[in-house]
Write an enzyme that holds these catalytic residues in place. Structure first.
Site, short mmCIF file in Angstrom:
data_model
loop_
_atom_site.label_atom_id
_atom_site.label_comp_id
_atom_site.label_asym_id
_atom_site.label_seq_id
_atom_site.Cartn_x
_atom_site.Cartn_y
_atom_site.Cartn_z
N CYS A 1 2.95 -4.00 0.21
CA CYS A 1 2.98 -5.01 1.28
C CYS A 1 3.29 -4.37 2.63
CB CYS A 1 4.07 -6.06 1.04
SG CYS A 1 4.27 -6.60 -0.63
N ASP A 2 4.27 -3.50 2.68
CA ASP A 2 4.84 -3.07 3.97
C ASP A 2 4.59 -1.61 4.33
OD1 ASP A 2 5.89 -5.63 4.35
OD2 ASP A 2 7.72 -5.15 3.25
N CYS B 1 8.62 -3.62 -1.30
CA CYS B 1 7.21 -3.65 -1.67
C CYS B 1 6.39 -2.71 -0.79
CB CYS B 1 6.67 -5.08 -1.57
SG CYS B 1 4.92 -5.19 -1.97
#
Ligand code: NDP
Length: 313
Positions: free
Chosen positions: A139-140, A136
């Site tokens: 997200c990261d 992701c």
């Protein structure tokens, strides 16, 4: 005798717990089955920095613990580690069976079983999960700003994530296993015209390389020439698709050809009365914690209206 519940929730990601909070507060006495991986995909996410309400960010597992505690506070029954492995939606009362063989009768069912990222299946990929390997970018990606990374895949997700990462990282290597991309033309063009994205055609990942700190690079091979090369980089983003966890509903619920549950426009109703779907199990486009929580809320409200109309509550 089988237990008979007003509302059974299957799954324990943001969708499931949000559905539980709303259902419990509406006096539906929800009973939630977490499945074998309580907390869902956020349990393998480090910092969640895009969920509104956490200005400093929060660790994925901690956020899931908070959501669970909020559901428990309103008397949701949470069955941790218990999986629903079979259903019968012949109705009007729905039947479900746990992996321990217990039968449950339910007036309404909220499905929040989520989706799982598809992985390459390399041992080194598992070893460096959360240490540089992620599924992701939204997200990261932020943790890799200023560092070189790679993305594996050539669908719309891979293109979208490569474009996103190119705003943070000096070089984004993109490994495409064929000599063309599956992604839509417009997404492909965005990637091809982006100077920071270096596309490697006919290329697959042979091994993720790393040390005790995490990922240090990848060994790739050209599947036409067989030539292997090593590239130094810090992050490996795998974007080769997701698999919705909906197998047990095959034959009962309408789903698209990739297994995503089909809900009616603007609500969470499935094709079976009293069965509602929320979160990633029915969403292949957004797949965010906040959108999953939103549809979990919708599912509980839809279930409440249904149970009221049935005279159950
Ligand atoms: P897709 O299934 O569309 O694409 C998966 C990609 O991964 C393909 O390029 C595939 O290659 C590649 N792949 C699969 N397995 C491997 C492997 N083992 N090694 C290397 N590469 C592999 O998944 P997406 O997640 O990209 O998209 C899912 C759906 O969501 C699609 O319908 C898409 O259109 C939609 N979507 C829409 C977006 C938007 O419109 N903004 C954004 C994101 C997704 P190959 O082609 O060779 O099979």
């Amino acid at each position: 005798m089988a237990r008979h519940e007003k509302c059974v929730i299957i799954g324990s990601g943001p969708a499931g717990y949000t559905a539980a909070i709303y259902a419990a507060r509406a006096n539906m006495k929800p009973v939630l089955y977490t499945g074998k991986e309580p907390g869902g995909q956020l349990m393998i996410t480090n910092d969640v920095e895009n969920f509104p309400g956490y200005p400093q960010g929060i660790m994925g597992p901690e956020m899931m613990e908070d959501l669970k505690n909020q559901a428990l506070r309103f008397d949701t029954e949470v069955n941790t580690g218990v999986m629903i492995e079979k259903v019968d939606f012949t109705g009007p009362v729905h039947k479900l069976w746990t992996d321990a063989g217990e039968e449950i009768l339910a007036d309404s069912v909220i499905i929040s079983t989520g989706a799982s990222a598809r992985w390459l299946g390399l041992e080194s990929e598992t070893k460096y999960m959360n240490l540089g390997v992620s599924a992701c970018a939204v997200c990261d990606g932020f943790f890799f700003r200023g560092k070189d990374v790679c993305i594996v895949g050539a669908g719309d997700s891979a293109c979208e994530e490569a474009t996103y990462l190119s705003k943070l990282c000096p070089v984004v290597h993109m490994f495409v296993r064929r000599d063309e991309m599956r992604a839509s033309k417009i997404m492909q063009e965005r990637v091809i015209n982006n100077d920071k994205i270096k596309i490697h055609w006919n290329t697959e990942v042979d091994e993720v390389l790393g040390d005790t700190e995490g990922v240090t690079g990848v060994r790739i091979y050209n599947n036409k020439s067989g030539v292997k090369t090593e590239i130094d980089l810090s992050g490996v983003f795998v974007a080769i698709g997701h698999v919705p966890n909906t197998q047990i509903f095959k034959g009962w619920l309408d789903m698209d050809d990739t297994g995503y549950l089909i809900t009616q426009a603007d609500c969470t109703k499935t094709n079976v009365d009293g069965v509602f779907a929320s979160g990633d199990a029915q969403d292949k486009d957004y797949r965010q914690a906040v959108t999953a929580a939103g549809t979990g809320c919708m599912a509980a409200l839809d279930a409440e209206r249904y149970l009221t109309a049935q005279g159950v509550i």
